[in-house]
Design a protein around this motif. Structure first.
Motif, mmCIF file in Angstrom:
data_model
loop_
_atom_site.group_PDB
_atom_site.id
_atom_site.type_symbol
_atom_site.label_atom_id
_atom_site.label_comp_id
_atom_site.label_asym_id
_atom_site.label_seq_id
_atom_site.Cartn_x
_atom_site.Cartn_y
_atom_site.Cartn_z
ATOM 1 N N SER A 9 -23.040 39.211 4.924
ATOM 2 C CA SER A 9 -21.764 38.531 5.129
ATOM 3 C C SER A 9 -20.930 39.329 6.109
ATOM 4 O O SER A 9 -20.847 40.554 6.007
ATOM 5 C CB SER A 9 -21.003 38.393 3.807
ATOM 6 N N LEU A 10 -20.302 38.637 7.050
ATOM 7 C CA LEU A 10 -19.427 39.290 8.018
ATOM 8 C C LEU A 10 -17.969 39.273 7.573
ATOM 9 O O LEU A 10 -17.109 39.845 8.245
ATOM 10 C CB LEU A 10 -19.529 38.583 9.377
ATOM 11 N N ASN A 11 -17.680 38.661 6.453
ATOM 12 C CA ASN A 11 -16.304 38.335 6.108
ATOM 13 C C ASN A 11 -15.398 39.532 5.825
ATOM 14 O O ASN A 11 -14.190 39.443 5.996
ATOM 15 C CB ASN A 11 -16.264 37.364 4.918
ATOM 16 N N SER A 12 -15.959 40.657 5.390
ATOM 17 C CA SER A 12 -15.094 41.810 5.098
ATOM 18 C C SER A 12 -14.579 42.474 6.372
ATOM 19 O O SER A 12 -13.538 43.127 6.369
ATOM 20 C CB SER A 12 -15.849 42.837 4.258
ATOM 21 N N GLU A 17 -20.051 45.368 9.553
ATOM 22 C CA GLU A 17 -19.875 44.034 10.126
ATOM 23 C C GLU A 17 -19.525 44.126 11.610
ATOM 24 O O GLU A 17 -20.001 43.334 12.432
ATOM 25 C CB GLU A 17 -18.773 43.279 9.364
ATOM 26 N N ARG A 18 -18.709 45.092 11.976
ATOM 27 C CA ARG A 18 -18.359 45.283 13.385
ATOM 28 C C ARG A 18 -19.589 45.680 14.190
ATOM 29 O O ARG A 18 -19.767 45.251 15.325
ATOM 30 C CB ARG A 18 -17.270 46.350 13.521
ATOM 31 N N LEU A 19 -20.441 46.506 13.584
ATOM 32 C CA LEU A 19 -21.682 46.896 14.260
ATOM 33 C C LEU A 19 -22.528 45.662 14.555
ATOM 34 O O LEU A 19 -23.052 45.508 15.673
ATOM 35 C CB LEU A 19 -22.437 47.891 13.376
ATOM 36 N N ALA A 20 -22.641 44.769 13.579
ATOM 37 C CA ALA A 20 -23.420 43.538 13.775
ATOM 38 C C ALA A 20 -22.812 42.690 14.891
ATOM 39 O O ALA A 20 -23.538 42.112 15.718
ATOM 40 C CB ALA A 20 -23.472 42.736 12.476
ATOM 41 N N LEU A 21 -21.487 42.629 14.941
ATOM 42 C CA LEU A 21 -20.813 41.847 15.976
ATOM 43 C C LEU A 21 -21.024 42.467 17.355
ATOM 44 O O LEU A 21 -21.247 41.753 18.342
ATOM 45 C CB LEU A 21 -19.323 41.747 15.664
ATOM 46 N N ARG A 46 -10.461 34.190 9.797
ATOM 47 C CA ARG A 46 -10.094 35.452 9.156
ATOM 48 C C ARG A 46 -10.800 36.627 9.816
ATOM 49 O O ARG A 46 -10.210 37.702 10.017
ATOM 50 C CB ARG A 46 -10.439 35.385 7.664
ATOM 51 N N LEU A 47 -12.066 36.443 10.176
ATOM 52 C CA LEU A 47 -12.824 37.518 10.811
ATOM 53 C C LEU A 47 -12.191 37.928 12.133
ATOM 54 O O LEU A 47 -12.109 39.115 12.465
ATOM 55 C CB LEU A 47 -14.277 37.083 11.028
ATOM 56 N N GLU A 48 -11.725 36.968 12.900
ATOM 57 C CA GLU A 48 -11.075 37.282 14.180
ATOM 58 C C GLU A 48 -9.756 38.018 13.969
ATOM 59 O O GLU A 48 -9.349 38.817 14.811
ATOM 60 C CB GLU A 48 -10.865 36.001 14.990
ATOM 61 N N GLU A 49 -9.084 37.771 12.855
ATOM 62 C CA GLU A 49 -7.838 38.470 12.566
ATOM 63 C C GLU A 49 -8.074 39.961 12.352
ATOM 64 O O GLU A 49 -7.269 40.793 12.787
ATOM 65 C CB GLU A 49 -7.179 37.887 11.311
ATOM 66 N N VAL A 50 -9.175 40.312 11.674
ATOM 67 C CA VAL A 50 -9.414 41.719 11.341
ATOM 68 C C VAL A 50 -10.338 42.404 12.341
ATOM 69 O O VAL A 50 -10.557 43.620 12.238
ATOM 70 C CB VAL A 50 -9.992 41.853 9.908
ATOM 71 N N THR A 51 -10.903 41.639 13.302
ATOM 72 C CA THR A 51 -11.743 42.270 14.329
ATOM 73 C C THR A 51 -11.154 41.957 15.706
ATOM 74 O O THR A 51 -10.233 42.623 16.149
ATOM 75 C CB THR A 51 -13.201 41.796 14.220
ATOM 76 N N TRP A 52 -11.674 40.949 16.373
ATOM 77 C CA TRP A 52 -11.130 40.571 17.673
ATOM 78 C C TRP A 52 -11.498 39.115 17.955
ATOM 79 O O TRP A 52 -12.401 38.547 17.349
ATOM 80 C CB TRP A 52 -11.639 41.495 18.780
ATOM 81 N N ARG A 53 -10.779 38.530 18.901
ATOM 82 C CA ARG A 53 -10.972 37.123 19.220
ATOM 83 C C ARG A 53 -12.286 36.887 19.971
ATOM 84 O O ARG A 53 -12.730 37.734 20.741
ATOM 85 C CB ARG A 53 -9.805 36.597 20.065
ATOM 86 N N GLY A 54 -12.871 35.725 19.729
ATOM 87 C CA GLY A 54 -14.060 35.330 20.474
ATOM 88 C C GLY A 54 -15.372 35.720 19.854
ATOM 89 O O GLY A 54 -16.432 35.482 20.449
ATOM 90 N N VAL A 55 -15.367 36.317 18.645
ATOM 91 C CA VAL A 55 -16.632 36.794 18.056
ATOM 92 C C VAL A 55 -17.591 35.641 17.751
ATOM 93 O O VAL A 55 -18.812 35.830 17.768
ATOM 94 C CB VAL A 55 -16.364 37.614 16.768
ATOM 95 N N GLY A 276 -4.020 44.365 15.024
ATOM 96 C CA GLY A 276 -2.852 44.771 15.789
ATOM 97 C C GLY A 276 -1.848 45.547 14.953
ATOM 98 O O GLY A 276 -1.286 46.563 15.406
ATOM 99 N N GLU A 277 -1.618 45.111 13.727
ATOM 100 C CA GLU A 277 -0.689 45.805 12.833
ATOM 101 C C GLU A 277 -1.202 47.202 12.497
ATOM 102 O O GLU A 277 -0.429 48.173 12.451
ATOM 103 C CB GLU A 277 -0.498 44.988 11.555
ATOM 104 N N LYS A 278 -2.497 47.305 12.272
ATOM 105 C CA LYS A 278 -3.093 48.612 11.984
ATOM 106 C C LYS A 278 -2.914 49.565 13.161
ATOM 107 O O LYS A 278 -2.515 50.727 12.983
ATOM 108 C CB LYS A 278 -4.586 48.438 11.677
ATOM 109 N N LEU A 279 -3.189 49.082 14.358
ATOM 110 C CA LEU A 279 -3.105 49.942 15.536
ATOM 111 C C LEU A 279 -1.670 50.357 15.858
ATOM 112 O O LEU A 279 -1.445 51.450 16.381
ATOM 113 C CB LEU A 279 -3.744 49.244 16.735
#
Length: 386
Positions: A9-12, A17-21, A46-55, A276-279
């Motif tokens: 699952s990529l959802n977390s 998950e980032r490595l897989a992406l 949700r995944l794009e919110e915690v990683t990046w757009r366009g995945v 973005g909030e984290k950074l």
């Protein structure tokens, strides 16, 4: 060439998950057709919110494996392994794809072509390193897990005997050593990448506070419970714990401890923030504290360094060896409060001296380097199967 990237699952949106992406992105950009195979349908928004757009663009299709969960069961990992790694591969994947890449094995990877093993956590006894209170001090759970260990041993022995094995990749020399010792198979180190340019934009901020940041899933294995005690001994320094909520009980225990020590003004917990909030929080900080013992790699540490933070990591980890280079690019701690306090004070006091050297160093973990090395691995696999 058609490639299947298989991930539970990529959802977390965590490190695995980032490595897989990133793998999918590299393959997509190289012109390969990439499909995603999961056992849980992806929440792309949700995944794009915690990683990046366009995945989502990296994958032509998403295939969800029919899978009946065994809730709250240690043995559910075998169920997932049998369904996903055995039945689905043999019946549907092998004839459909030129290459099957497993990016988060539940157990020994038998039918994949390439397997990225972050750490052989399925090896019997490893669970006691991260959760000793469960598997050493809890007699009932020890008895409950005995059959699990026996089955794991049988699968590992089978893996050691079979002639066909996947090409094994891993994240650090620490994990490589454990894989080669326990599974008796060679492994290639392929460090997870980070988007250097994105983080360097935040590193430009030189107006820093005496702030220490820690990032990771909110669970006991991450070792966040030591932070309030460190904060108690470092007056004038603030701490931020940022992560996805993984263990509600542990999160409540952390909050109670912070309140008990009267540290609510200096120790903050932020759950489920956007990237973005984290950074934005990290761009104000000077130090990144990663107290987890036996961390395999620690991609969050590299991200923090690229954002301009000085890392402090546990010396018993792949992070200390592969990222911090045994003290060359940061500090190591032994997990004791007094030692952590000493390292935090040192890192804060000499922040300006170390900052630029650390930022320049993390270029070796860039996505560009990762992509080049991954495509070399694909070539190795192709030559091996001619």
């Amino acid at each position: 060439m058609r490639i299947a990237v298989v991930h539970d699952s990529l959802n977390s949106g965590g490190g695995a998950e980032r490595l897989a992406l990133y793998m999918a992105r590299a393959l997509y950009e190289a012109g390969y057709d990439v499909d995603l195979v999961t056992i849980e349908k992806t929440n792309w928004a949700r995944l794009e919110e915690v990683t990046w757009r366009g995945v989502r663009d990296y994958f032509k299709h998403e295939l969800t494996v029919p899978y009946l969960r065994i809730p709250l069961s240690l043995y559910d990992t075998f169920n997932a392994w049998f369904v996903k790694d055995i039945i689905y591969y043999s019946l549907k994947l092998r004839g459909k794809y030129d290459l099957v890449m497993l990016t988060k094995p539940t157990h020994v990877p038998i039918l994949a072509d390439v397997a990225y093993i972050h750490f052989p956590s399925f090896y019997p006894g490893v669970e006691t390193l991260y959760y000793p209170e469960r598997y050493i001090r809890n007699t009932v759970l020890r008895a409950y897990s005995m059959l699990y260990r026996l089955i794991s041993w049988m699968l590992i022995k089978l893996y050691r005997e079979i002639q066909y094995r996947p090409l094994v990749l891993t994240n650090s020399s620490f994990s490589k050593a454990m894989i080669e010792k326990w599974l008796e198979t060679p492994a290639i180190v392929l460090h997870p990448p980070i988007d250097i340019e994105k983080y360097l934009n935040y590193a430009k901020n030189k107006q820093r506070e005496d702030l220490v940041v820690s990032v990771g899933r909110i669970e006991k294995a991450k070792g966040f419970h030591i932070i309030p005690y460190i904060a108690k001994e470092t007056s004038g320094i603030s701490y931020s714990i940022i992560g996805l909520e993984s263990d509600r009980k542990y999160l409540n225990e952390l909050r109670s401890l912070i309140k008990k020590l009267n540290l609510e003004d200096r120790v903050k917990i932020y759950t489920n923030l956007s990237e973005g909030e984290k950074l934005m929080i990290m761009s104000r900080a000077k130090v990144y504290l990663h107290p987890m013992k036996y961390e395999h790699f620690g991609i969050a540490v590299v991200e923090a360094m690229a954002t301009g933070l000085i890392p402090i990591v546990h010396v018993k980890s792949g992070t200390w060896i592969d990222i911090v280079q045994s003290g060359k690019y940061g500090f190591g701690c032994n997990g004791e409060v007094s030692d952590c306090v000493d390292k935090v004070l040192k890192a804060v006091s000499i922040y300006d001296k170390l900052r630029n050297n650390i930022i320049n160093y993390v270029e070796k973990f860039s996505y560009k380097t990762f992509k080049s090395n991954l495509l070399k691995v694909i070539q190795i696999y192709s030559y091996r199967n001619i």
